[in-house]
Design a protein around this motif. Structure first.
Motif, mmCIF file in Angstrom:
data_model
loop_
_atom_site.group_PDB
_atom_site.id
_atom_site.type_symbol
_atom_site.label_atom_id
_atom_site.label_comp_id
_atom_site.label_asym_id
_atom_site.label_seq_id
_atom_site.Cartn_x
_atom_site.Cartn_y
_atom_site.Cartn_z
ATOM 1 N N VAL A 99 0.806 -1.222 0.000
ATOM 2 C CA VAL A 99 0.000 0.000 0.000
ATOM 3 C C VAL A 99 0.840 1.273 0.000
ATOM 4 O O VAL A 99 0.545 2.199 -0.765
ATOM 5 N N PRO A 100 1.905 1.401 0.800
ATOM 6 C CA PRO A 100 2.697 2.633 0.725
ATOM 7 C C PRO A 100 3.306 2.881 -0.653
ATOM 8 O O PRO A 100 3.368 4.033 -1.102
ATOM 9 N N ASN A 101 3.717 1.833 -1.357
ATOM 10 C CA ASN A 101 4.259 2.018 -2.704
ATOM 11 C C ASN A 101 3.174 2.417 -3.695
ATOM 12 O O ASN A 101 3.422 3.199 -4.603
ATOM 13 N N VAL A 102 1.979 1.900 -3.532
ATOM 14 C CA VAL A 102 0.867 2.285 -4.406
ATOM 15 C C VAL A 102 0.530 3.757 -4.202
ATOM 16 O O VAL A 102 0.319 4.501 -5.164
ATOM 17 N N GLN A 103 0.500 4.219 -2.963
ATOM 18 C CA GLN A 103 0.236 5.633 -2.688
ATOM 19 C C GLN A 103 1.363 6.503 -3.221
ATOM 20 O O GLN A 103 1.119 7.585 -3.760
ATOM 21 N N PHE A 104 2.596 6.069 -3.094
ATOM 22 C CA PHE A 104 3.746 6.804 -3.601
ATOM 23 C C PHE A 104 3.653 6.953 -5.114
ATOM 24 O O PHE A 104 3.864 8.041 -5.659
ATOM 25 N N ASN A 105 3.299 5.884 -5.827
ATOM 26 C CA ASN A 105 3.192 5.932 -7.280
ATOM 27 C C ASN A 105 2.040 6.814 -7.731
ATOM 28 O O ASN A 105 2.132 7.461 -8.774
ATOM 29 N N SER A 106 0.957 6.875 -6.975
ATOM 30 C CA SER A 106 -0.142 7.760 -7.370
ATOM 31 C C SER A 106 0.258 9.219 -7.231
ATOM 32 O O SER A 106 -0.146 10.058 -8.039
ATOM 33 N N SER A 107 1.073 9.547 -6.242
ATOM 34 C CA SER A 107 1.544 10.933 -6.135
ATOM 35 C C SER A 107 2.536 11.255 -7.240
ATOM 36 O O SER A 107 2.603 12.389 -7.708
ATOM 37 N N LEU A 108 3.302 10.273 -7.696
ATOM 38 C CA LEU A 108 4.230 10.503 -8.802
ATOM 39 C C LEU A 108 3.491 10.796 -10.095
ATOM 40 O O LEU A 108 3.910 11.655 -10.871
ATOM 41 N N THR A 109 2.397 10.101 -10.337
ATOM 42 C CA THR A 109 1.627 10.382 -11.546
ATOM 43 C C THR A 109 1.040 11.785 -11.490
ATOM 44 O O THR A 109 0.952 12.455 -12.516
ATOM 45 N N THR A 110 0.662 12.245 -10.307
ATOM 46 C CA THR A 110 0.149 13.604 -10.167
ATOM 47 C C THR A 110 1.239 14.626 -10.451
ATOM 48 O O THR A 110 1.000 15.629 -11.143
ATOM 49 N N VAL A 111 2.439 14.394 -9.960
ATOM 50 C CA VAL A 111 3.557 15.306 -10.202
ATOM 51 C C VAL A 111 3.891 15.346 -11.693
ATOM 52 O O VAL A 111 4.108 16.424 -12.270
ATOM 53 N N LYS A 112 3.929 14.201 -12.328
ATOM 54 C CA LYS A 112 4.226 14.164 -13.763
ATOM 55 C C LYS A 112 3.123 14.838 -14.576
ATOM 56 O O LYS A 112 3.399 15.513 -15.573
ATOM 57 N N PHE A 113 1.883 14.700 -14.142
ATOM 58 C CA PHE A 113 0.765 15.360 -14.827
ATOM 59 C C PHE A 113 0.876 16.877 -14.702
ATOM 60 O O PHE A 113 0.715 17.605 -15.686
ATOM 61 N N LEU A 114 1.160 17.365 -13.497
ATOM 62 C CA LEU A 114 1.290 18.813 -13.308
ATOM 63 C C LEU A 114 2.482 19.371 -14.063
ATOM 64 O O LEU A 114 2.419 20.495 -14.590
ATOM 65 N N ALA A 115 3.568 18.618 -14.153
ATOM 66 C CA ALA A 115 4.728 19.062 -14.926
ATOM 67 C C ALA A 115 4.372 19.167 -16.410
ATOM 68 O O ALA A 115 4.806 20.104 -17.092
ATOM 69 N N ALA A 116 3.575 18.246 -16.912
ATOM 70 C CA ALA A 116 3.141 18.310 -18.306
ATOM 71 C C ALA A 116 2.242 19.519 -18.533
ATOM 72 O O ALA A 116 2.348 20.189 -19.565
ATOM 73 N N CYS A 117 1.378 19.821 -17.581
ATOM 74 C CA CYS A 117 0.509 20.999 -17.702
ATOM 75 C C CYS A 117 1.321 22.284 -17.724
ATOM 76 O O CYS A 117 1.111 23.161 -18.580
ATOM 77 N N PHE A 118 2.257 22.425 -16.797
ATOM 78 C CA PHE A 118 3.054 23.647 -16.729
ATOM 79 C C PHE A 118 3.970 23.794 -17.942
ATOM 80 O O PHE A 118 4.137 24.900 -18.467
ATOM 81 N N SER A 119 4.548 22.719 -18.423
ATOM 82 C CA SER A 119 5.404 22.836 -19.606
ATOM 83 C C SER A 119 4.576 23.150 -20.849
ATOM 84 O O SER A 119 5.028 23.884 -21.727
ATOM 85 N N GLY A 120 3.353 22.646 -20.925
ATOM 86 C CA GLY A 120 2.470 23.021 -22.027
ATOM 87 C C GLY A 120 2.098 24.488 -21.976
ATOM 88 O O GLY A 120 2.052 25.167 -23.002
ATOM 89 N N ALA A 121 1.856 25.007 -20.778
ATOM 90 C CA ALA A 121 1.541 26.429 -20.628
ATOM 91 C C ALA A 121 2.740 27.288 -21.023
ATOM 92 O O ALA A 121 2.588 28.310 -21.705
ATOM 93 N N VAL A 122 3.934 26.881 -20.622
ATOM 94 C CA VAL A 122 5.143 27.638 -20.975
ATOM 95 C C VAL A 122 5.365 27.613 -22.480
ATOM 96 O O VAL A 122 5.682 28.652 -23.089
#
Length: 110
Positions: A15-38
């Protein structure tokens, strides 16, 4: 009701690794959003925009590798570096969507 095979597969999930991976997907998603905006605000077109996406994906993966994974991505992410660098189809589509949105908003009268 789950079958015995499904119950055995669920026991393999830590379970801790599953929660860790879900936060990583959120970080990668936000990075894609910000780089698209830039890319849209800067008015990048064609390959220069995709080069920015590639650079932001590599920078995000490097930050996750050093800060979150403490130098051992295989401990948290399936396939190690390959799974960490892979932007995924959703993030690439998000980048293109935000890129065209901000390009259209900022450069409408150019």
């Amino acid at each position: 009701m789950s079958t015995p095979a499904e119950a055995a597969a669920q026991q393999l999930l830590y379970v801790p690794n599953v929660q860790f991976n879900s936060s990583l997907t959120t970080v990668k998603f936000l990075a894609a959003c910000f780089s698209g905006a830039v890319a849209g605000i800067l008015g990048l077109q064609n390959w220069s925009g995709f080069a920015l996406f590639l650079a932001s994906t590599l920078l995000t993966s490097l930050c996750i590798h050093t800060i979150n994974c403490r130098g051992h991505p295989a401990k948290y992410i399936p396939n190690g570096w390959a799974g960490l660098i892979n932007p995924g189809q959703d993030n690439a589509s998000t980048f293109i969507l935000v890129w065209t949105l901000f390009y259209g908003i900022v450069h409408v009268y150019d």
